[in-house]
Structure formats: structure tokens, C-alpha cells
Scaffold this motif. Structure first.
Motif, PDB file in Angstrom:
ATOM      1  N   LEU A   1       0.739  -1.229  -0.073  1.00  0.00           N
ATOM      2  CA  LEU A   1      -0.018  -0.045  -0.022  1.00  0.00           C
ATOM      3  C   LEU A   1       0.955   1.231   0.059  1.00  0.00           C
ATOM      4  O   LEU A   1       0.592   2.330  -0.802  1.00  0.00           O
ATOM      5  CB  LEU A   1      -0.982   0.007   1.236  1.00  0.00           C
ATOM      6  N   GLU A   2       1.915   1.167   0.733  1.00  0.00           N
ATOM      7  CA  GLU A   2       2.814   2.379   0.953  1.00  0.00           C
ATOM      8  C   GLU A   2       3.703   2.628  -0.569  1.00  0.00           C
ATOM      9  O   GLU A   2       3.756   3.674  -0.899  1.00  0.00           O
ATOM     10  CB  GLU A   2       3.732   2.338   2.046  1.00  0.00           C
ATOM     11  N   GLY A   3       4.031   1.544  -1.207  1.00  0.00           N
ATOM     12  CA  GLY A   3       4.536   1.540  -2.521  1.00  0.00           C
ATOM     13  C   GLY A   3       3.634   1.957  -3.593  1.00  0.00           C
ATOM     14  O   GLY A   3       4.036   3.035  -4.298  1.00  0.00           O
ATOM     15  N   VAL A   4       2.367   1.749  -3.482  1.00  0.00           N
ATOM     16  CA  VAL A   4       1.338   2.069  -4.484  1.00  0.00           C
ATOM     17  C   VAL A   4       1.120   3.711  -4.204  1.00  0.00           C
ATOM     18  O   VAL A   4       1.170   4.613  -5.103  1.00  0.00           O
ATOM     19  CB  VAL A   4       0.086   1.451  -4.392  1.00  0.00           C
ATOM     20  N   ALA A   5       1.096   3.998  -2.884  1.00  0.00           N
ATOM     21  CA  ALA A   5       0.674   5.563  -2.525  1.00  0.00           C
ATOM     22  C   ALA A   5       2.015   6.492  -3.070  1.00  0.00           C
ATOM     23  O   ALA A   5       1.988   7.553  -3.466  1.00  0.00           O
ATOM     24  CB  ALA A   5       0.625   5.824  -1.234  1.00  0.00           C
ATOM     25  N   TYR A   6       3.298   5.780  -2.730  1.00  0.00           N
ATOM     26  CA  TYR A   6       4.542   6.503  -3.311  1.00  0.00           C
ATOM     27  C   TYR A   6       4.451   6.857  -4.922  1.00  0.00           C
ATOM     28  O   TYR A   6       4.573   7.696  -5.223  1.00  0.00           O
ATOM     29  CB  TYR A   6       5.766   6.017  -2.851  1.00  0.00           C
ATOM     30  N   LEU A   7       4.071   5.810  -5.606  1.00  0.00           N
ATOM     31  CA  LEU A   7       4.074   5.754  -6.986  1.00  0.00           C
ATOM     32  C   LEU A   7       2.863   6.809  -7.296  1.00  0.00           C
ATOM     33  O   LEU A   7       3.148   7.674  -8.546  1.00  0.00           O
ATOM     34  CB  LEU A   7       3.786   4.326  -7.612  1.00  0.00           C
ATOM     35  N   MET A   8       1.839   6.879  -6.880  1.00  0.00           N
ATOM     36  CA  MET A   8       0.788   7.802  -6.980  1.00  0.00           C
ATOM     37  C   MET A   8       1.328   9.025  -6.632  1.00  0.00           C
ATOM     38  O   MET A   8       0.702  10.133  -7.610  1.00  0.00           O
ATOM     39  CB  MET A   8      -0.518   7.472  -6.185  1.00  0.00           C
ATOM     40  N   SER A   9       2.286   9.270  -5.836  1.00  0.00           N
ATOM     41  CA  SER A   9       2.662  10.797  -5.467  1.00  0.00           C
ATOM     42  C   SER A   9       3.869  11.131  -6.808  1.00  0.00           C
ATOM     43  O   SER A   9       3.718  12.506  -6.791  1.00  0.00           O
ATOM     44  CB  SER A   9       3.451  10.683  -4.326  1.00  0.00           C
ATOM     45  N   LEU A  10       3.970  10.198  -7.580  1.00  0.00           N
ATOM     46  CA  LEU A  10       5.016  10.814  -8.532  1.00  0.00           C
ATOM     47  C   LEU A  10       4.087  11.277  -9.841  1.00  0.00           C
ATOM     48  O   LEU A  10       4.501  11.672 -10.770  1.00  0.00           O
ATOM     49  CB  LEU A  10       5.982   9.463  -9.134  1.00  0.00           C
TER      50      LEU A  10
END
Length: 91
Positions: free
Chosen positions: A39-48
Motif C-alpha cells: 500500500l505504501e509503495g502504491v501511494a508513493y508511485l501515485m505521488s509521482l
């Protein structure tokens, strides 16, 4: 005729399905630490994503929520932007 109007829509559906599964897993089904990492990995990618891309994605999630017949999945779709930190940049 394709089931989804675009590749973006199909990929969004797949992402939501995977994250909905992870979010609803019991501890015995998936290690909670692993779930958080995903979930944190997806959130990080979304932030990009650019602001326009985030806005487009949030709009698509809204459309998906409106069309969703499963109340639990609809609620997940409605909370998705805020849960992944997209809500403040959308609109």
C-alpha cells in the motif's frame, strides 16, 4: 467491443481489485507488514503522477464508484483517493 473504454480504465480496475483484496485480507491470509509495504509503495508511485494525472485518476475512480453495485467496493472506491493521498491534489 472491449469491456473497458480504455486501457487506463482497465488498469485502474485491476489496481483497485488488487488493493481491495489486500486491504480486506485477514492477518492469516497476508502478513500485515507486507500489506503495508504494498500500500505504501502504491501511494508513493501515485505521488509521482502529475497533478493532471492524479486528477484524471480521481475522476475515473469517481466514475467507477458511481457504476459499482457492490456497496463495500463502492465505499472502497470512494475512500481510495484520500487513503492514497490523492484527494488534496485532485479537482
Amino acid at each position: 467491443m472491449p469491456v473497458y473504454p480504455s486501457l487506463t480504465h482497465a488498469l485502474a480496475e485491476m489496481l483497485v481489485d488488487v488493493l481491495w483484496f489486500i486491504d480486506s485480507c485477514e492477518d492469516e491470509q497476508m502478513d500485515p507488514d507486507d500489506a503495508v509495504k504494498v500500500l505504501e509503495g502504491v501511494a508513493y508511485l501515485m505521488s509521482l503522477l502529475s497533478s493532471d494525472q492524479r486528477s484524471e485518476f480521481v475522476d475515473l475512480l469517481g466514475t467507477m464508484a458511481e457504476e459499482e453495485s457492490n456497496p463495500s467496493r463502492r465505499e472502497f472506491l470512494q475512500s481510495f483517493p484520500e487513503d492514497l493521498g490523492l484527494a488534496e491534489d485532485a479537482g
